[in-house]
Scaffold this active site. Structure first.
Site, PDB file in Angstrom:
ATOM      1  CE1 TYR A   1      -3.634  -1.520   6.100  1.00  0.00           C
ATOM      2  CE2 TYR A   1      -2.559   0.477   5.307  1.00  0.00           C
ATOM      3  CZ  TYR A   1      -3.217  -0.711   5.063  1.00  0.00           C
ATOM      4  OH  TYR A   1      -3.457  -1.098   3.760  1.00  0.00           O
TER       5      TYR A   1
ATOM      6  CE  LYS B   1      -1.789  -4.298   4.127  1.00  0.00           C
ATOM      7  NZ  LYS B   1      -2.099  -5.450   3.268  1.00  0.00           N
TER       8      LYS B   1
ATOM      9  CB  THR C   1      -0.903   0.009   1.257  1.00  0.00           C
ATOM     10  OG1 THR C   1      -1.317   1.354   1.539  1.00  0.00           O
ATOM     11  CG2 THR C   1      -0.183  -0.500   2.493  1.00  0.00           C
TER      12      THR C   1
ATOM     13  CD  GLU D   1      -1.513   5.540   5.230  1.00  0.00           C
ATOM     14  OE1 GLU D   1      -2.022   6.000   4.178  1.00  0.00           O
ATOM     15  OE2 GLU D   1      -1.380   6.225   6.255  1.00  0.00           O
TER      16      GLU D   1
HETATM   17  O1  F7E Z   1      -8.518   8.334   4.625  1.00  0.00           O
HETATM   18  C1  F7E Z   1      -8.680  11.774   5.801  1.00  0.00           C
HETATM   19  C2  F7E Z   1      -7.753  10.816   6.514  1.00  0.00           C
HETATM   20  O2  F7E Z   1      -9.537   6.332   5.718  1.00  0.00           O
HETATM   21  C3  F7E Z   1      -8.060   9.151   3.575  1.00  0.00           C
HETATM   22  C4  F7E Z   1      -7.071   2.248   3.006  1.00  0.00           C
HETATM   23  O3  F7E Z   1      -7.623   1.538   1.915  1.00  0.00           O
HETATM   24  O4  F7E Z   1      -5.920   3.714   1.498  1.00  0.00           O
HETATM   25  C5  F7E Z   1      -6.811   3.684   2.613  1.00  0.00           C
HETATM   26  O5  F7E Z   1      -6.241   4.361   3.730  1.00  0.00           O
HETATM   27  C6  F7E Z   1      -7.695  10.516   4.121  1.00  0.00           C
HETATM   28  C7  F7E Z   1      -6.794  10.471   5.372  1.00  0.00           C
HETATM   29  O6  F7E Z   1      -8.017   6.077   3.694  1.00  0.00           O
HETATM   30  C8  F7E Z   1     -11.901  11.616   7.468  1.00  0.00           C
HETATM   31  O7  F7E Z   1      -7.132  11.426   7.642  1.00  0.00           O
HETATM   32  C9  F7E Z   1     -10.552  13.162   6.739  1.00  0.00           C
HETATM   33  O8  F7E Z   1      -5.801  11.441   5.270  1.00  0.00           O
HETATM   34  O9  F7E Z   1     -10.242   6.957   3.364  1.00  0.00           O
HETATM   35  P1  F7E Z   1      -9.177   6.893   4.381  1.00  0.00           P
HETATM   36  P2  F7E Z   1      -6.455   5.902   4.034  1.00  0.00           P
HETATM   37  O10 F7E Z   1      -6.171   6.128   5.456  1.00  0.00           O
HETATM   38  O11 F7E Z   1      -5.696   6.725   3.050  1.00  0.00           O
HETATM   39  C10 F7E Z   1      -4.625   3.118   1.738  1.00  0.00           C
HETATM   40  C11 F7E Z   1      -3.861   3.149   0.440  1.00  0.00           C
HETATM   41  C12 F7E Z   1      -4.727   1.773   2.358  1.00  0.00           C
HETATM   42  O12 F7E Z   1      -3.891   0.909   2.124  1.00  0.00           O
HETATM   43  C13 F7E Z   1      -5.756   1.581   3.425  1.00  0.00           C
HETATM   44  O13 F7E Z   1      -6.013   0.206   3.675  1.00  0.00           O
HETATM   45  O14 F7E Z   1      -8.886  11.162   4.543  1.00  0.00           O
HETATM   46  N1  F7E Z   1      -9.983  11.958   6.470  1.00  0.00           N
HETATM   47  N2  F7E Z   1     -11.727  12.974   7.360  1.00  0.00           N
HETATM   48  C14 F7E Z   1     -10.798  10.977   6.886  1.00  0.00           C
HETATM   49  N3  F7E Z   1     -10.697   9.636   6.823  1.00  0.00           N
HETATM   50  C15 F7E Z   1     -11.702   8.892   7.323  1.00  0.00           C
HETATM   51  N4  F7E Z   1     -11.648   7.538   7.258  1.00  0.00           N
HETATM   52  N5  F7E Z   1     -12.810   9.483   7.910  1.00  0.00           N
HETATM   53  C16 F7E Z   1     -12.952  10.833   8.005  1.00  0.00           C
HETATM   54  O15 F7E Z   1     -13.949  11.354   8.534  1.00  0.00           O
END
Ligand code: F7E
Length: 350
Positions: free
Chosen positions: A159, A163, A135, A137
């Site tokens: 996470y 990974k 990923t 990440e």
């Molecule tokens: O957050 C911001 C948060 O939870 C994206 C997984 O598939 O992609 C995913 O991980 C961004 C971050 O995805 C909220 O802080 C703002 O900066 O949708 P997300 P992620 O963390 O990027 C990677 C490639 C993976 O491998 C993972 O398994 O959005 N954000 N406000 C928020 N995020 C969430 N969840 N909720 C909010 O309210």
């Protein structure tokens, strides 16, 4: 389910088959004539897990097995029973946010399970090809933009640390034992099958419901400035398959090469819903107001900030484009439109 389907064609094992990527990949492989078996983790009921397979019309077309991948013996039985030609290891604890609350469980799901699979392949099934879901990440506070297969990892969440361990173990088994093991370093990829714990699905669901009058309170989000390179999951599973068909094993970045902020994603969703938004204020005081009603529909809640945040990730997928002939077909505005349309159906609004 529980029964085997088809008697010819290559055999694929997809760990985490009920996930977004599991469902899209299973669909692709079935279309290509594979016999597909998928694992489910113990606990939970089929009722709340099978919805993605059902949405994709796959229920009854794949064999499912419940197995704890952190149990080395169970993994050995699994591979002996199904003798897959290809293993797509997608099962993982995938929420970055919740990994801060359950770091040890995240490490076991993501790093130990991967090691168990690699070890069984090494000792008992060395001809099996192995795909590991790495990923973007892992790049964390990345030292360069865009990120490639050669960029240093600076993980910023439990996470991502787990990974990185799984990624490097996969690389090690390729180098040390000459096994066909690949890492797909996938940047964020979304779809109508995305769970609402991720920001894109949360925004789409929140604004669709808000516009329909199904939500009284505005939607609270975390960091609006976070920027991600978002693509469509259906495009990314094609890349996974291509990695295992290549002449030799390697690692590949899959990304669109373009970033958008969380705020941009809200605006794109509003556009798709014909809602006109006005952004006002700054930091934790920032809000989005719907112009037609004058009501606030988005606020910021610092409780949703992560202990360490990854500001921007943007991928360079030149290697996959050149060697695998991979290109994403769906851009973000199209993807948002697809997610909005599916959410309206889910909410009984279309
Ligand atoms: O957050 C911001 C948060 O939870 C994206 C997984 O598939 O992609 C995913 O991980 C961004 C971050 O995805 C909220 O802080 C703002 O900066 O949708 P997300 P992620 O963390 O990027 C990677 C490639 C993976 O491998 C993972 O398994 O959005 N954000 N406000 C928020 N995020 C969430 N969840 N909720 C909010 O309210």
């Amino acid at each position: 389910m529980g029964e085997k389907f088809g008697t010819s064609g290559p055999r694929a094992l997809i760990t985490g088959i009920t996930s977004q990527d599991g469902a899209y990949l299973a669909s692709l492989l079935l279309d290509k004539g594979y016999r597909v078996t998928g694992t489910l983790r113990p606990g939970g009921t089929m009722l709340n897990r099978a919805w993605r397979l059902e949405t994709m019309g796959l229920a009854g077309r794949v064999t499912t097995v419940t197995v704890d991948l952190t149990d080395a013996r169970a993994v050995s039985w699994l591979l002996d029973d199904h003798a897959p030609d290809e293993v797509y290891h997608l099962s993982a604890h995938s929420s970055v946010h919740s990994s801060f609350h359950i770091p040890a469980e995240t490490f076991a799901s993501n790093a130990v399970a991967t090691t168990n699979l690699l070890e069984v392949i090494r000792t008992r099934h060395p001809r099996t090809r192995f795909y590991h879901a790495s990923t973007s990440e892992m790049f964390g506070e990345a030292p360069e933009v865009p990120q490639t297969e050669k960029t240093l990892f600076r993980p910023r969440s439990p996470y991502a640390v787990a990974k990185v361990a799984a990624h490097q173990m996969t690389t090690l088994y390729r180098i040390a034992y000459g096994l066909f093991c690949v890492n797909g370093i996938l940047f964020n990829h979304e779809s109508p099958l995305r769970g609402p714990e991720f920001v894109t699905a949360k925004i789409v669901r929140g604004l669709v419901r808000w516009q329909a009058g199904l939500e009284d309170a505005p939607m609270a989000l975390g960091r609006l400035d976070a920027r991600r390179d978002w693509g469509f999951a259906g495009d990314y599973v094609r890349g996974m398959w291509s990695m295992l068909q290549a002449e030799g094993p390697d690692d590949y970045v899959l990304a669109s090469g373009r970033t958008w902020s969380v705020r941009d994603f809200v605006s794109l969703t509003a556009n798709a819903l014909d809602m006109r938004l006005l952004w006002q204020g700054e930091g934790v005081g920032e809000v989005a107001i719907e112009l037609d009603s004058g009501r606030t529909c988005v606020t910021v809640d610092p409780a949703l900030f992560r202990p360490a945040e990854v500001g921007e990730l943007r991928g360079d997928s030149s290697r996959a484009r050149e060697r695998l002939d991979w290109t994403p077909r769906v851009d973000l505005p199209e993807l948002v439109a697809m997610m909005v349309a599916a959410e309206k159906v889910r909410q009984g609004l279309a």
